[in-house]
Design an enzyme around this catalytic site. Structure first.
Site, PDB file in Angstrom:
ATOM      1  N   CYS A   1      43.304  43.269  30.725  1.00  0.00           N
ATOM      2  CA  CYS A   1      42.840  43.215  29.347  1.00  0.00           C
ATOM      3  C   CYS A   1      43.913  43.646  28.364  1.00  0.00           C
ATOM      4  O   CYS A   1      45.013  44.040  28.731  1.00  0.00           O
ATOM      5  CB  CYS A   1      41.611  44.096  29.164  1.00  0.00           C
ATOM      6  SG  CYS A   1      41.918  45.824  29.530  1.00  0.00           S
TER       7      CYS A   1
ATOM      8  N   GLY B   1      43.518  38.365  28.419  1.00  0.00           N
ATOM      9  CA  GLY B   1      42.129  38.262  28.869  1.00  0.00           C
ATOM     10  C   GLY B   1      41.391  37.218  28.062  1.00  0.00           C
ATOM     11  O   GLY B   1      41.422  37.248  26.835  1.00  0.00           O
TER      12      GLY B   1
ATOM     13  N   ASN C   1      42.635  49.594  29.132  1.00  0.00           N
ATOM     14  CA  ASN C   1      43.467  48.671  29.910  1.00  0.00           C
ATOM     15  C   ASN C   1      44.015  49.440  31.093  1.00  0.00           C
ATOM     16  O   ASN C   1      44.711  50.441  30.915  1.00  0.00           O
ATOM     17  CB  ASN C   1      44.609  48.133  29.043  1.00  0.00           C
ATOM     18  CG  ASN C   1      45.556  47.229  29.817  1.00  0.00           C
ATOM     19  OD1 ASN C   1      45.187  46.641  30.823  1.00  0.00           O
ATOM     20  ND2 ASN C   1      46.781  47.112  29.343  1.00  0.00           N
ATOM     21  N   GLY C   2      43.701  48.996  32.309  1.00  0.00           N
ATOM     22  CA  GLY C   2      44.194  49.680  33.501  1.00  0.00           C
ATOM     23  C   GLY C   2      43.147  49.708  34.595  1.00  0.00           C
ATOM     24  O   GLY C   2      42.186  48.940  34.591  1.00  0.00           O
TER      25      GLY C   2
ATOM     26  N   TYR D   1      55.773  38.446  33.969  1.00  0.00           N
ATOM     27  CA  TYR D   1      54.713  37.454  33.779  1.00  0.00           C
ATOM     28  C   TYR D   1      53.743  37.759  32.649  1.00  0.00           C
ATOM     29  O   TYR D   1      53.429  36.889  31.848  1.00  0.00           O
ATOM     30  CB  TYR D   1      53.941  37.291  35.096  1.00  0.00           C
ATOM     31  CG  TYR D   1      52.760  36.349  35.032  1.00  0.00           C
ATOM     32  CD1 TYR D   1      52.943  34.990  34.815  1.00  0.00           C
ATOM     33  CD2 TYR D   1      51.462  36.815  35.183  1.00  0.00           C
ATOM     34  CE1 TYR D   1      51.859  34.118  34.755  1.00  0.00           C
ATOM     35  CE2 TYR D   1      50.372  35.958  35.131  1.00  0.00           C
ATOM     36  CZ  TYR D   1      50.580  34.608  34.911  1.00  0.00           C
ATOM     37  OH  TYR D   1      49.515  33.757  34.847  1.00  0.00           O
TER      38      TYR D   1
END
Length: 570
Positions: free
Chosen positions: A82, A108, A182-183, A323
């Protein structure tokens, strides 16, 4: 005119001159490493299909039984969970949040949400789909206030249930709090078990909900110390933004796995975001990263910074540069574009091959391919055209089309490929299924030779820190040598970015990155089973966590290295 985020690499200034360095509580301790346990295989039901005749192995695709006429888009790439945004001090905070989330859409695509604060009341709007699907003019009009946080979400399987879409909002004795995360927490199951034993009730299986429970039960005062106390108990990767009735709080884990940056608009509004590309869009000036282990608080008194706990050497995710992040972002103080270009140059230097044209697997392989072409002195051309209008599912005709999923998204340009020796650059190989189809597609379009160059080292281990990767058993580089992979995908040659060359490129910063997916050496060891990204359990299922299969990776001791001649144990 204020500088944009493109100046971020050389900008070392801090957000607040009053707090030039984070203040650390002396009593706080380092995150402890989890007890080591032997890994067990993570099982999913395999659906076996025959590979192309040149490939000597079968092509194994793990899924539940699909509709035989429906193609499910599995990009065979690691997936970021996310992106998060936080804004304080702007009367159009929710609209700016909406735009910033749009800039982070690549992180996301299955859910989006915004929480705003107005007259000490938190208002939340969340929905399934893209940011533009969830929000419109009338919904943004319902989100007044000068404080907002936002979130875009990725899930890995099944329906993306609305109740999992963040930010989450909870009320407790002393007020309300919203959080976007996020994580991934590696001790989530252990913490949830302890909380449930003491009477906590959970509505989702998201590890973010554990953080809210820990804040609610904390006895610390003021609210900021509740966050600190909660974060002392969680382990793993987290970049989070919190909204209360009067404060915006940003937190980053002590290892700094996931990115989180700070900026400021010309009117003084403070902005936090996962990437600098979000700052650029809303005309915010990049000021600095939120440091690993730091808590930054913004309220009417200004900006305060404290140290969550003494932090170890940072272990930032190298895949942000390979990426995940957009090329125009600056992540961990480095230009993503320059990193990827350098990866391509290294491949051209260390794995040269006689060729007529260099092409990329779009979009993530483009910058590395440009670097390769420039270094090799060979023209770069668009040999593959990507369709940006394909959803995650598509109905296939009853007469099967070979490599249907790849052909939907990638179209070869025969005029570029026919009779040519082609170097094709991609960012990574995960299972190898997509790479074999791309090679076949290029040769069917007339390519005389196809040489694969991969702008990352081989991926041999799963990630527990917020990236959705398959289990180690499914990773092709964990099962085969480079030559075996080359034979499997059908290319004329294959080369990966050497890990030694990657470290040399990063120089003195090389030790501050996490390479767990390339080595199996985890900075923070998981405790027991670790929840995969995507909230499998919440896709219409309720029950004891152990009774629902599909959403868990095995608790892991150090996954043994399999690069070179080392043998992986299980």
């Amino acid at each position: 005119m204020a500088a944009t985020a493109s100046t971020a690499v050389n900008n070392k200034s801090h957000l607040s001159p009053v707090f030039d360095k984070p203040f650390c509580f002396p009593s706080q301790k380092l995150l402890s490493l989890a007890t080591k346990t032997l890994p067990k295989p993570y099982h999913r039901t395999p659906l076996i299909t025959a590979a192309a005749s040149k490939n000597r192995l079968t092509d194994v695709v793990f899924s539940s039984e699909p509709d035989p006429n429906t193609f499910f888009d599995d990009d065979d790439k690691p997936r970021e969970e996310c992106g998060v945004v936080g804004i304080y001090g702007d009367s159009e905070a929710s609209r700016l949040c909406y735009l910033a989330l749009h800039a982070l859409q690549h992180r996301g695509q299955e859910g989006a949400g915004i929480v705003c604060v107005n007259d000490n009341v938190l208002k939340s709007i969340t929905g399934v789909g893209l940011v533009s699907d969830v929000f419109n003019e009338s919904k943004l009009d319902q989100l007044p206030g000068d404080l907002a946080i936002g979130h875009v979400r990725y899930s890995t399987a099944g329906a993306s249930m609305l109740k999992n879409v963040q930010p989450f909002v909870a009320s407790y004795r002393f007020g309300s709090v919203g959080v976007a995360h996020n994580g991934n927490l590696v001790n989530y199951k252990q913490l949830r078990g302890e909380l449930e034993e003491n009477g906590s009730i959970f509505n989702t299986s998201s590890d973010t909900e554990v953080v809210l429970h820990l804040i609610a039960i904390s006895k610390a005062r003021p609210f900021l110390l509740r966050i600190v106390e909660a974060c002392e108990k969680i382990e793993g990767a987290y970049s989070m933004v919190f909204a209360t009735e009067d404060k915006l709080v940003a937190v980053r884990d002590p290892y700094g796995f996931r990115p989180l940056v700070m900026g400021r608009r010309s009117n003084g509004a403070v902005v936090f975001a996962s990437e600098t590309c979000a700052l650029d869009l809303i005309e915010a000036t990049y000021e600095r990263e939120v440091l690993p282990g730091e808590v930054v608080v913004v309220d009417k008194e200004g900006v305060q910074s404290i140290c969550l706990m003494p932090h170890p050497e940072p272990k930032s995710c190298i895949f942000e540069h390979i990426y995940f992040a957009l090329p125009n972002s600056v992540v961990f103080g480095r230009s993503v574009y320059e990193s990827r270009c350098a990866f391509g140059e290294i491949l051209a230097t260390e794995a040269p091959v006689d060729c007529d044209v260099v092409i990329a697997v779009p979009d993530s392989g483009v910058v590395a391919a440009l670097g390769y072409a420039a270094k090799a002195g060979v023209p770069f051309q668009q040999g593959l055209i990507r369709s940006h209008y394909v959803g995650r599912t598509f109905i296939e005709p009853s007469q099967k089309i070979r490599d249907f999923g790849v052909k939907l998204k990638l179209s070869p340009v025969r005029a570029v490929l026919e009779g040519k020796r082609v170097v094709v650059v991609d960012d990574s190989i995960v299972r190898g299924t997509t790479s074999s189809k791309i090679v076949r597609l290029l040769k069917e379009a007339g390519a005389k030779e196809v040489h694969m160059r991969i702008a990352s080292p081989p991926i041999i281990a799963s990630c527990y820190y917020g990236v959705d990767t398959p289990s180690s058993e499914e990773l092709i580089s964990n099962r085969m040598s480079v030559e075996e992979i080359r034979e499997y995908i059908g290319s004329d040659s294959l080369a990966f970015l050497p890990i030694e060359s990657l470290n040399k490129l990063l120089g003195k910063d090389s030790k501050s990155f996490c390479y767990a997916c390339f080595s199996g050496n985890y900075p923070v060891e998981p405790t027991g089973k670790v929840k995969r990204i995507g909230d499998f359990m919440d896709d219409g299922l309720s029950g004891n966590m152990d009774s629902i299969d599909g959403g868990w990776l095995p608790g892991s001791s150090r996954v043994q290295k399999t690069i070179l001649n080392e043998v992986r144990t299980s």
